[in-house]
Motif scaffolding. Sequence first.
Motif, PDB file in Angstrom:
ATOM      1  N   UNK A 147       4.296   6.186 -18.088  1.00 28.08           N
ATOM      2  CA  UNK A 147       3.450   7.360 -18.237  1.00 28.08           C
ATOM      3  C   UNK A 147       2.424   7.510 -17.133  1.00 28.08           C
ATOM      4  N   UNK A 148       2.760   7.033 -15.923  1.00 30.75           N
ATOM      5  CA  UNK A 148       1.832   7.075 -14.791  1.00 30.75           C
ATOM      6  C   UNK A 148       2.185   8.237 -13.878  1.00 30.75           C
ATOM      7  N   UNK A 149       1.180   9.042 -13.507  1.00 35.38           N
ATOM      8  CA  UNK A 149       1.355  10.112 -12.527  1.00 35.38           C
ATOM      9  C   UNK A 149       1.189   9.503 -11.141  1.00 35.38           C
ATOM     10  N   UNK A 150       2.277   9.497 -10.348  1.00 38.78           N
ATOM     11  CA  UNK A 150       2.230   8.868  -9.030  1.00 38.78           C
ATOM     12  C   UNK A 150       1.167   9.470  -8.133  1.00 38.78           C
ATOM     13  N   UNK A 151       0.816  10.723  -8.363  1.00 38.77           N
ATOM     14  CA  UNK A 151      -0.212  11.367  -7.546  1.00 38.77           C
ATOM     15  C   UNK A 151      -1.580  10.716  -7.743  1.00 38.77           C
ATOM     16  N   UNK A 152      -1.750  10.006  -8.864  1.00 42.16           N
ATOM     17  CA  UNK A 152      -3.035   9.361  -9.143  1.00 42.16           C
ATOM     18  C   UNK A 152      -3.094   7.913  -8.661  1.00 42.16           C
ATOM     19  N   UNK A 153      -1.975   7.411  -8.131  1.00 41.32           N
ATOM     20  CA  UNK A 153      -1.894   6.007  -7.749  1.00 41.32           C
ATOM     21  C   UNK A 153      -2.220   5.834  -6.264  1.00 41.32           C
ATOM     22  N   UNK A 154      -3.064   4.870  -5.955  1.00 46.29           N
ATOM     23  CA  UNK A 154      -3.389   4.554  -4.564  1.00 46.29           C
ATOM     24  C   UNK A 154      -2.315   3.638  -3.999  1.00 46.29           C
ATOM     25  N   UNK A 155      -1.566   4.071  -2.966  1.00 50.11           N
ATOM     26  CA  UNK A 155      -0.480   3.251  -2.435  1.00 50.11           C
ATOM     27  C   UNK A 155      -1.003   2.088  -1.601  1.00 50.11           C
ATOM     28  N   UNK A 156      -0.255   0.971  -1.628  1.00 51.14           N
ATOM     29  CA  UNK A 156      -0.635  -0.191  -0.835  1.00 51.14           C
ATOM     30  C   UNK A 156       0.487  -0.664   0.070  1.00 51.14           C
ATOM     31  N   UNK A 157       1.645   0.030   0.056  1.00 52.92           N
ATOM     32  CA  UNK A 157       2.785  -0.371   0.866  1.00 52.92           C
ATOM     33  C   UNK A 157       2.515  -0.234   2.353  1.00 52.92           C
ATOM     34  N   UNK A 158       3.265  -1.001   3.145  1.00 54.76           N
ATOM     35  CA  UNK A 158       3.057  -1.004   4.597  1.00 54.76           C
ATOM     36  C   UNK A 158       3.292   0.365   5.216  1.00 54.76           C
ATOM     37  N   UNK A 159       4.209   1.144   4.623  1.00 52.80           N
ATOM     38  CA  UNK A 159       4.516   2.476   5.145  1.00 52.80           C
ATOM     39  C   UNK A 159       3.809   3.570   4.353  1.00 52.80           C
ATOM     40  N   UNK A 160       2.799   3.175   3.581  1.00 49.95           N
ATOM     41  CA  UNK A 160       2.069   4.147   2.780  1.00 49.95           C
ATOM     42  C   UNK A 160       2.745   4.496   1.479  1.00 49.95           C
ATOM     43  N   UNK A 161       3.738   3.675   1.071  1.00 54.17           N
ATOM     44  CA  UNK A 161       4.459   3.973  -0.157  1.00 54.17           C
ATOM     45  C   UNK A 161       3.802   3.288  -1.360  1.00 54.17           C
ATOM     46  N   UNK A 162       4.047   3.858  -2.527  1.00 48.92           N
ATOM     47  CA  UNK A 162       3.564   3.276  -3.773  1.00 48.92           C
ATOM     48  C   UNK A 162       4.487   2.124  -4.151  1.00 48.92           C
ATOM     49  N   UNK A 163       3.928   0.960  -4.458  1.00 39.69           N
ATOM     50  CA  UNK A 163       4.716  -0.208  -4.820  1.00 39.69           C
ATOM     51  C   UNK A 163       4.719  -0.407  -6.333  1.00 39.69           C
TER      52      UNK A 163
END
Length: 449
Positions: A147-163
């Motif tokens: 139930x998580x909205x990806x738009x609200x998640x701060x990404x930490x991946x090397x390419x700016x992706x959400x992990x």
Amino acid sequence: MSQTFVLPDVGEGLTEAEIVQWRVAPGDQVAVNDVIVEIETAKSLVELPSPFAGVVGELLVAEGATVEVGAPIITIAGADAAPSVVGQSEHGEPAAAESEGEGAVLVGYGTGGAVQSRRRKPAQAPVKSSVGVVAKPPIRKLARDLGVDLADVTPSGAAGEVTRDDVVGHASQASVFRNIQTPEWPQVREETIPVAPQAAASAPASAAAVAEANGEREETIPVRGVRKATSSAMVRSAYTAPHVSVWTDVDATRTMELVKRLKASPDFADVKISPLLIMARAVIWAVRRTPMINAAWIDTEDGGAEIQVRHYVNLGIAAATPRGLLVPNIKEAQSLNMRELAAALEKLTLTAREGRTTPADQQHGTITITNIGVFGMDAGTPIINPGESAIIAMGAIRQKPWVVDGEVRPRWVTTVSGSFDHRVIDGDGVSRFVADVASVLEEPALLLD
């Protein structure tokens, strides 16, 4: 001209699959081999390519719905039949598509169950959504399930992706804030949440999410996909193989010392080292000394039975994943050295967490380890994986008082437990095997023989 694409048999011998995510929308232009939909079978996530080139007409099945093989799922207007490769045969060679008239289906997936995701991009390439969030398909599915909205998640991946850790962390934080206030008991005593196939796309990602949002007392979760396959396999195992379970406490202090030394070694700098690595080597070593633990009971067509003894180890590792319990295995584990086994364990774990475990990875296992210690458990009586005769559980490693040379000292202690098929192996063999595993954890130098 309009073509209808039906859900193909992806070579696993399965009869149904869930539509996880459409990659196209009505009006989109598609070419042959463009990925159009991601489906989930009982064993894997699979991306299906289009056998046609044209314009997407209608999506006939909603996301979240489960459909049978052969059911129409999409129409493509102005479609030209695929003239070239759309899949792979069971031996890995290119395979063409059948596209004669209505109901064209993809062929060439083979019948051996070795299904891979069909991608035109590299398998690890992140997928960008229309709102600019970068995340791989398994991460998107995990977000939907939690139930998580990806738009609200701060990404930490090397390419700016959400992990995966980003999604899980966000869900955990949201859960903390949601539970600051204890809600009142709802007025409704019981309620069943219907999940009709055509309504699934508009329903929340999980029944648990619905219950939390609306405050129901109970919720109903449909059993399908991995959970359905797992439940069927476990019931079959529990009611066909007579299980016997044993366990013993182990002083694993020297194992912990070895793990510490390996972590500091330059030879192991780029691989993950944990006590599970030593446990895996211990099981392989003990199998060599008690081969029947690695055998399988086979019912024959004439009503009799035979025992198949495998002189190799396809080492299964039970993995709790967002899709449910999976048991991928490391093929020919007995031929790997310590570093190779560590790398194989790390790859297996990462692949399972990202939802990329294929059916081939889960087939032909010979013996399984379940690491219940990561959940803080000491011991258990696990159910044997079908087709095998033993499953070994490694409990939590804790500092406890232990008698050494007549004195009580703090030592790292764990419990080795397991379940075994009593049709295949008797109590003396079971006890010898578990004692061997325990001996290696107590003194890893035994592996040097």
